[in-house]
Design a protein around this motif. Structure first.
Motif, PDB file in Angstrom:
ATOM      1  N   ARG A 261       0.829  -1.224   0.000  1.00 18.12           N
ATOM      2  CA  ARG A 261       0.000   0.000   0.000  1.00 18.12           C
ATOM      3  C   ARG A 261       0.858   1.267   0.000  1.00 18.12           C
ATOM      4  O   ARG A 261       0.567   2.246   0.699  1.00 18.12           O
ATOM      5  CB  ARG A 261      -0.946  -0.001   1.198  1.00 18.12           C
ATOM      6  CG  ARG A 261      -1.927  -1.174   1.184  1.00 18.12           C
ATOM      7  CD  ARG A 261      -2.919  -1.086   2.338  1.00 18.12           C
ATOM      8  NE  ARG A 261      -3.901  -2.146   2.254  1.00 18.12           N
ATOM      9  CZ  ARG A 261      -3.755  -3.350   2.777  1.00 18.12           C
ATOM     10  NH1 ARG A 261      -2.637  -3.648   3.447  1.00 18.12           N
ATOM     11  NH2 ARG A 261      -4.703  -4.254   2.659  1.00 18.12           N
ATOM     12  N   LYS A 263       1.176   3.414  -2.338  1.00 23.08           N
ATOM     13  CA  LYS A 263       0.451   4.542  -2.938  1.00 23.08           C
ATOM     14  C   LYS A 263      -0.309   5.324  -1.876  1.00 23.08           C
ATOM     15  O   LYS A 263      -0.410   6.565  -1.950  1.00 23.08           O
ATOM     16  CB  LYS A 263      -0.498   4.035  -4.017  1.00 23.08           C
ATOM     17  CG  LYS A 263      -1.194   5.150  -4.786  1.00 23.08           C
ATOM     18  CD  LYS A 263      -2.063   4.587  -5.894  1.00 23.08           C
ATOM     19  CE  LYS A 263      -2.700   5.713  -6.709  1.00 23.08           C
ATOM     20  NZ  LYS A 263      -3.534   6.611  -5.930  1.00 23.08           N
ATOM     21  N   GLN A 264      -0.832   4.618  -0.890  1.00 22.32           N
ATOM     22  CA  GLN A 264      -1.545   5.302   0.176  1.00 22.32           C
ATOM     23  C   GLN A 264      -0.615   6.209   0.984  1.00 22.32           C
ATOM     24  O   GLN A 264      -1.020   7.269   1.458  1.00 22.32           O
ATOM     25  CB  GLN A 264      -2.213   4.282   1.100  1.00 22.32           C
ATOM     26  CG  GLN A 264      -3.341   3.511   0.446  1.00 22.32           C
ATOM     27  CD  GLN A 264      -4.020   2.556   1.411  1.00 22.32           C
ATOM     28  OE1 GLN A 264      -3.769   2.588   2.616  1.00 22.32           O
ATOM     29  NE2 GLN A 264      -4.894   1.710   0.873  1.00 22.32           N
ATOM     30  N   ILE A 265       0.639   5.769   1.151  1.00 23.62           N
ATOM     31  CA  ILE A 265       1.606   6.602   1.881  1.00 23.62           C
ATOM     32  C   ILE A 265       1.833   7.903   1.114  1.00 23.62           C
ATOM     33  O   ILE A 265       1.832   9.000   1.693  1.00 23.62           O
ATOM     34  CB  ILE A 265       2.939   5.845   2.070  1.00 23.62           C
ATOM     35  CG1 ILE A 265       2.726   4.591   2.915  1.00 23.62           C
ATOM     36  CG2 ILE A 265       3.990   6.750   2.715  1.00 23.62           C
ATOM     37  CD1 ILE A 265       3.980   3.759   3.099  1.00 23.62           C
ATOM     38  N   ASN A 266       2.012   7.799  -0.203  1.00 25.64           N
ATOM     39  CA  ASN A 266       2.203   9.002  -1.013  1.00 25.64           C
ATOM     40  C   ASN A 266       0.973   9.897  -0.991  1.00 25.64           C
ATOM     41  O   ASN A 266       1.080  11.122  -0.916  1.00 25.64           O
ATOM     42  CB  ASN A 266       2.538   8.616  -2.456  1.00 25.64           C
ATOM     43  CG  ASN A 266       3.996   8.235  -2.647  1.00 25.64           C
ATOM     44  OD1 ASN A 266       4.869   8.662  -1.900  1.00 25.64           O
ATOM     45  ND2 ASN A 266       4.258   7.399  -3.642  1.00 25.64           N
ATOM     46  N   ASP A 267      -0.225   9.268  -1.048  1.00 24.49           N
ATOM     47  CA  ASP A 267      -1.459  10.058  -1.108  1.00 24.49           C
ATOM     48  C   ASP A 267      -1.773  10.741   0.209  1.00 24.49           C
ATOM     49  O   ASP A 267      -2.276  11.873   0.226  1.00 24.49           O
ATOM     50  CB  ASP A 267      -2.631   9.154  -1.520  1.00 24.49           C
ATOM     51  CG  ASP A 267      -2.499   8.670  -2.961  1.00 24.49           C
ATOM     52  OD1 ASP A 267      -1.721   9.276  -3.721  1.00 24.49           O
ATOM     53  OD2 ASP A 267      -3.163   7.682  -3.319  1.00 24.49           O
ATOM     54  N   THR A 268      -1.503  10.068   1.330  1.00 24.14           N
ATOM     55  CA  THR A 268      -1.882  10.620   2.638  1.00 24.14           C
ATOM     56  C   THR A 268      -0.781  11.449   3.287  1.00 24.14           C
ATOM     57  O   THR A 268      -1.061  12.471   3.913  1.00 24.14           O
ATOM     58  CB  THR A 268      -2.284   9.482   3.597  1.00 24.14           C
ATOM     59  OG1 THR A 268      -1.174   8.568   3.735  1.00 24.14           O
ATOM     60  CG2 THR A 268      -3.491   8.717   3.060  1.00 24.14           C
ATOM     61  N   ALA A 269       0.462  11.016   3.136  1.00 22.70           N
ATOM     62  CA  ALA A 269       1.564  11.709   3.815  1.00 22.70           C
ATOM     63  C   ALA A 269       2.394  12.568   2.875  1.00 22.70           C
ATOM     64  O   ALA A 269       3.178  13.395   3.332  1.00 22.70           O
ATOM     65  CB  ALA A 269       2.464  10.692   4.516  1.00 22.70           C
ATOM     66  N   GLY A 270       2.258  12.362   1.586  1.00 21.77           N
ATOM     67  CA  GLY A 270       3.014  13.163   0.628  1.00 21.77           C
ATOM     68  C   GLY A 270       4.205  12.397   0.052  1.00 21.77           C
ATOM     69  O   GLY A 270       4.688  11.421   0.643  1.00 21.77           O
ATOM     70  N   HIS A 271       4.659  12.851  -1.096  1.00 19.42           N
ATOM     71  CA  HIS A 271       5.748  12.155  -1.779  1.00 19.42           C
ATOM     72  C   HIS A 271       7.076  12.286  -1.036  1.00 19.42           C
ATOM     73  O   HIS A 271       7.928  11.397  -1.134  1.00 19.42           O
ATOM     74  CB  HIS A 271       5.888  12.685  -3.213  1.00 19.42           C
ATOM     75  CG  HIS A 271       4.776  12.246  -4.111  1.00 19.42           C
ATOM     76  ND1 HIS A 271       4.753  11.024  -4.744  1.00 19.42           N
ATOM     77  CD2 HIS A 271       3.622  12.866  -4.466  1.00 19.42           C
ATOM     78  CE1 HIS A 271       3.666  10.902  -5.469  1.00 19.42           C
ATOM     79  NE2 HIS A 271       2.944  12.014  -5.329  1.00 19.42           N
ATOM     80  N   HIS A 335       6.402   6.976   8.591  1.00 20.53           N
ATOM     81  CA  HIS A 335       5.177   6.238   8.278  1.00 20.53           C
ATOM     82  C   HIS A 335       5.485   4.752   8.377  1.00 20.53           C
ATOM     83  O   HIS A 335       6.454   4.263   7.809  1.00 20.53           O
ATOM     84  CB  HIS A 335       4.687   6.579   6.869  1.00 20.53           C
ATOM     85  CG  HIS A 335       3.248   6.239   6.647  1.00 20.53           C
ATOM     86  ND1 HIS A 335       2.792   4.947   6.564  1.00 20.53           N
ATOM     87  CD2 HIS A 335       2.162   7.037   6.503  1.00 20.53           C
ATOM     88  CE1 HIS A 335       1.492   4.944   6.349  1.00 20.53           C
ATOM     89  NE2 HIS A 335       1.078   6.223   6.315  1.00 20.53           N
TER      90      HIS A 335
END
Length: 383
Positions: A261, A263-271, A335
């Motif tokens: 998951r 992609k969820q880290i990028n979407d929620t916490a940022g790149h 994260h």
């Protein structure tokens, strides 16, 4: 988490992979250089063609210049001032020998082992020195030609060979000065200094060139974000290791690792956080595996580890330890994360043409199975 595999409990065919011996961050770069300097590479036709081709040209040109210079020099002076008469015979013989050697080197340049090139500069010094000693005369041409072996050794061979060649040339100059009544320190001193300065400059340039090449190698084979080997270096190394392990009949395994998951880290916490997580994961992989193994970023959030001399049973156990370690250590990261891991072993019975591509495909299939079974799992490819 349970590990699903066939024959995972079978006895290992190679040394265990559990005990890790950490290597420095650029361990994979040292492995590239080691591969480049193996004995087989030192006898390669390509390298031999270069070394012996250039040497052949040097010997042919040098012998021609020496022969013409000998004729011109002896015609310039009265017979009483030409030195030992028998020296002219030695001059012509050495010039002919150098020419013949040059022709042989050019014709056989792809069939000779490249390591033999190390003796050619010294042989050139001998062919240049013998006429000087025999005739008891040292001409400017003879002194200048002593630079040629130094240049050849300094540009194409090792630093040690370059300095040995320079020392031999200096000894030749000193020996000639002792038997030539016309040659004093003022006569051979500038040439001796020129020889030393030449090798210093050439060796310095060689060091700079090697530093630049090493940096290009490091960048070409390294992933910028994580500092691990990149996909290009992984594929090349896996191909070499697969061929080597087939010859030895030893086990070779790979781990295909995917961040769950991500992609969820990028979407929620940022790149930025996502990049930091990948850097931390890369540092953990670099730390946890043995020196000689290769951890690489395969692409995106996927990583791969080559485990040399490692059976599938040991690789599966190592993968389970790694999965648990990442889950535990990531609790202190920006994260938390888990990984799914696919394990595959090189089949010694598979066609050689399949090679590393088949191994990657099987590891990817095992990773897909781990994802499908709920993530945060280890799965082993079926034999």
């Amino acid at each position: 988490m349970a590990i699903e595999a066939e024959d995972v409990g079978a006895p290992a065919r190679a040394r265990p992979c559990h005990e890790r011996v950490s290597g420095p961050p650029d361990d994979h770069i040292r492995r590239i250089r080691a591969t480049m300097s193996e004995p087989d590479e030192l006898t390669s036709p390509v390298q031999g063609k270069l070394l012996f081709g250039i040497a052949g040209i040097f010997f042919l040109l040098g012998s021609t210049v020496s022969f013409i210079a000998a004729l011109a020099y002896r015609a310039e002076f009265p017979r009483a001032q030409r030195g030992v008469e028998s020296g002219s015979i030695v001059e012509y013989v050495c010039a002919a020998a150098g020419g013949c050697l040059g022709i042989v080197l050019l014709l056989a340049r792809t069939r000779l082992p490249a390591r033999l090139a190390s003796i050619l500069p010294l042989l050139g010094v001998v062919l240049l020195t013998a006429p000087m000693l025999a005739s008891q005369r040292t001409t400017p041409t003879d002194a200048i030609l002593l630079l040629w072996p130094v240049l050849y050794a300094g540009c194409l061979l090792s630093v040690e060979v370059a300095w040995v060649t320079t020392a031999a040339s200096l000894i030749a100059l000193v020996a000639s000065s002792l038997i030539d009544p016309r040659l004093t320190l003022v006569g051979y001193g500038p040439m001796a200094v020129t020889l030393v300065l030449t090798v210093c400059v050439v060796v310095s340039l060689q060091h700079r060139l090697h530093a630049v090449v090493s940096e290009f190698e490091r960048r070409a084979g390294t992933d910028v974000l994580t500092g691990l080997a990149n996909r290009r270096e992984l594929v090349e190394t896996l191909g070499r290791e697969a061929a080597a392990h087939r010859r030895r009949g030893s086990a070779l395994s790979v781990l295909m690792i995917d961040a769950d998951r991500f992609k969820q880290i990028n979407d929620t916490a940022g790149h930025d956080v996502g990049d930091d997580v990948l850097r931390r994961l890369g540092a953990l992989l670099r730390r946890e595996f043995r020196q000689g193994d290769l951890a690489a970023r395969f692409g995106g959030e996927e990583f791969m580890v080559i485990l040399i001399d490692c059976s599938v049973a040991d690789a599966a156990a190592r993968a389970e330890e790694l999965r648990a370690l990442i889950a535990a250590e990531s609790a202190a990261w920006p994260h938390t994360m888990t990984v799914s891991i696919g394990v595959a072993e090189l089949s010694l019975d598979a066609p050689v043409s399949e090679g590393s591509a088949s191994l990657i495909r099987h590891a990817d299939g095992a990773l897909y199975a781990a994802k499908q079974s709920g993530r945060n799992r280890v799965r082993v490819a079926e034999a």
